[in-house]
Each structure stands twice: as C-alpha cells, then as structure tokens.
Design an enzyme around this catalytic site. Sequence first.
Site, mmCIF file in Angstrom:
data_model
loop_
_atom_site.group_PDB
_atom_site.id
_atom_site.type_symbol
_atom_site.label_atom_id
_atom_site.label_comp_id
_atom_site.label_asym_id
_atom_site.label_seq_id
_atom_site.Cartn_x
_atom_site.Cartn_y
_atom_site.Cartn_z
ATOM 1 N N GLN A 1 0.819 -1.218 0.000
ATOM 2 C CA GLN A 1 0.000 0.000 0.000
ATOM 3 C C GLN A 1 0.857 1.275 0.000
ATOM 4 O OE1 GLN A 1 -3.161 0.513 -0.502
ATOM 5 N NE2 GLN A 1 -3.704 -1.651 -0.685
ATOM 6 N N SER A 2 2.034 1.197 -0.573
ATOM 7 C CA SER A 2 2.934 2.360 -0.622
ATOM 8 C C SER A 2 2.297 3.570 -1.312
ATOM 9 C CB SER A 2 4.195 1.957 -1.382
ATOM 10 O OG SER A 2 4.844 3.092 -1.922
ATOM 11 N N ASN A 3 2.391 4.718 -0.647
ATOM 12 C CA ASN A 3 1.960 5.978 -1.269
ATOM 13 C C ASN A 3 3.058 6.525 -2.169
ATOM 14 O OD1 ASN A 3 -0.346 6.062 0.567
ATOM 15 N ND2 ASN A 3 1.158 6.619 2.134
#
Length: 418
Positions: free
Chosen positions: A117-119
């Site tokens: 879920q890296s931004n």
Amino acid sequence: MALSLPEALAKLPRHPLLYSHPSPIHPLPALTSYLNNTPSTPSSKPTPQIRLFAKREDQSSLLACSGNKYRKLEYIVPDILSPQPLYSSYPNNTPHPNPTTQPTAKPTTLVTEGAVQSNHTIQVSSLANHLNLTSLVLLHKGTGGGLTAAHDKTSFLRTGNPQIAHLLGADVRVLEPGSTNGGQIDTVEPVLAELRAAGKTPYWIPSGASLHPLGGVGYARCAFEIAAQEKQLGARFDYIFVACGSGSTVGGLIAGFKMLERMESSSPPQKGNNKPPRKIIGIINSPTKPQTWHEERVLRFARQAGTLIGLEDAAQAITLEEDVHLDGRFAGAAYGVLDEDTKAAMEIAARKEALILDPVYTGKVLRGVMEWVEGGELVGDWEGRVGVAGDGDGEGPLNALFIHTGGQAALAAYADIE
Ligand SMILES: *Cc1c(COP(=O)(O)O)cnc(C)c1O
C-alpha cells in the site's frame, strides 16, 4: 508567496510539482478544545494551553494522491530530466565515478519500490506520467504487516494504492515475502537489467526517496515555507509533529529550520526570536528497526540536506542530542497495521474536524500528538526548556503544527479491519 531562501538553496534546480501557493496551514479548533479539555465556544475560558494547526501536504499538488513525496521529488526531477543524470544508479544513487566518461542516457523509466500500500510509488508513477516517462513499481508483500493482518488479502492487494498504480499505467510487480527491500535476494537488479535489455534507461528512486542525495532538500525548503506562513498567521510553531518513515521528511525539516533559525538570529530581533528553537518531533510508524537506526538516518539526511542548502558546518551544527527528536511509542504492532489507538485517533480527527487521516502514517502521528498534549508532556517539555510556564514571551498559548503528509488512498484497503 515569495520565500526568503538561503542563497545555496535558492540556486538548487527545482522542478515545480506542487501548487504555486503553499500547502495550506489551518487551525484545528475543535481538536484544540477537545485535547485541552475546554469548551469550543469562542469566548470560553480558560485559554487552551496548546493551539493545534495542520499543514496540508495532502493538498499540496494537483498530481494524484497528493502527499509528501512530491515535495521531495521536486528537487530530483532536474536530475531525471538531465541527458546525463548524476544520481540514477541502484542501489545508493551514488554519482558515476567519472562524469566525463559517463555515458549519455536520458532516463525513460522511473523504477521504485515500496510496501503493497505504498503511497510513495503512486507519487513516482504520477510523476512519470507528468514527465511523459513510464514507471515500474515493485511492491513487496513482506514489507510490514498490512497484508498479513488483512482478513481479505485479495482486496488488500487490489484496492487502495495498487488500484491507483494500475490506473496510472505503472508496470506493477508484486513480489513475494522474502524478496523484501534490504532482504537476502536482490529483486531490483534483474528488473533493471530487463529494462536495459529492452532498450530502456531506468532511473532508480529508492524507497521514500530518502537515500537519494537530494531527497531531503524539499523538506528543508518546506521549513522556509512554514516560516512565511507563520508570519501570515501570527503564530510561531513551537512544536512540529511529522511522520518518520524512511526519514528524509523529518531530516529535511530539521536542516531547514536549523538554517532558518540561524538566519533569524543574525537578523534584527523580532517577536518570537528569543524563544527556544522550534522542536521537530518525528513519530516513527514502524517497530521493525530500533529507534537508534532511525535516529542515525535522520541525522545523516539532515546533515546532507543542510550542506546542500548552505549550512556551512552542518556536521557540527546538527546533532543527535539537540536536533533529532524521534518518538517510537506509537509505531504499534507493525508497519501498515492499524491498531485500536490509531483508529481512535483517526475517528477523533474525522469526527471533530472532518479531517481524514491515513492508517499507516498520519493516524499514528495524530495519536502521538494527542498523547503529548493530553498527557501534559508537551507543556512539561516546554517548561523544561524555557524554565517558565507560558510561551516564553509571557503571553499566549503554545502552537503545535501537525503535518498531514497524505496517504488517504490506502484507506480502502483497510475496510475489513475493525
Ligand atoms: C512516505 C510517507 C511518510 C513518511 O515520510 P518519510 O520521508 O519516508 O519519513 C509519511 N506519511 C505518508 C502519508 C507517506 O506516504
């Protein structure tokens, strides 16, 4: 807004990715009265001891899912666009040993990595689209505990940020646990080789852009932006709370404020100049590494950014004891795992201020702010530093700034966590 930047910083090439106006800073009146335990009617007494404000880095750029990485990338883009980039190499972005023999190769593909879920990876992919380049994103299933904690793993892998990465057209590679960044098996090198074999030129951007030599400069500049906004608001931020993940956001801020306060102290005295330095507190969001590991990195990033912006003796001027304040108490069970206390902080922000936080970073930061304020630590810390109660000028409350670094796009993936 014209910023009075130090000469060296003003000279560094920057490619604007943010709006031309500063990201907003606004008061958090309901949260302020809630945490100070006072009623919210304007005329009410007693005056809150600590006024809370938010700086909205989640509203700083028109590119997808605005967040703190765009501000860092502003100083990296000139190198990306260069026909002979200096800092494109994996793993450490070390410059080519001999620039004159370095082959000329304009990058075609931005390559980066992160947790599922890296931004950060979303912001890199958006940047690639903005620059008419392509992007390749490595998502490590094994980074943090988000995927493990999710009841619906298929959904965790498909919703939130990965969904947006696909929409942006990134080449997304989801890697099994054990392939993690910093793990035994290097998963990046083969991908870079694959790109080169296909005639592409990759530009490597490390996780969070923090290990990139220019990664801390954006937030050093941000300190000057905050200072200009302080003047407009008539409030000096005695405390600044921000997430500490890969570390160059807090590191850059430390460098910027060090330089700024040096410039302030050599200019004619103004109200507030006699106060102790602004204290920047980095809230660590992962328990994986010991706090000393984060401190060493943040110190290094701060000194590196300091040197680049013209802080002459950065290695002496910025010290662990005086300048690097990290708080590891709110990291929870694992990176990317939403705990009960963080969820409660997110609910309070949403219900009191209609402020939506993210489960991985800013929720934990607000939880930290609440603890510092409600538990009396902030006032205690201040009194310990100035020796008296009050704001050091003998008037008014203390001001604390919460930096909202973005990340709300991950929320969808946390729908099944109760
Ligand atoms: C990356 C990120 C951070 C952490 O910033 P670092 O510079 O890596 O410490 C904080 N908040 C959000 C929403 C992020 O995406």
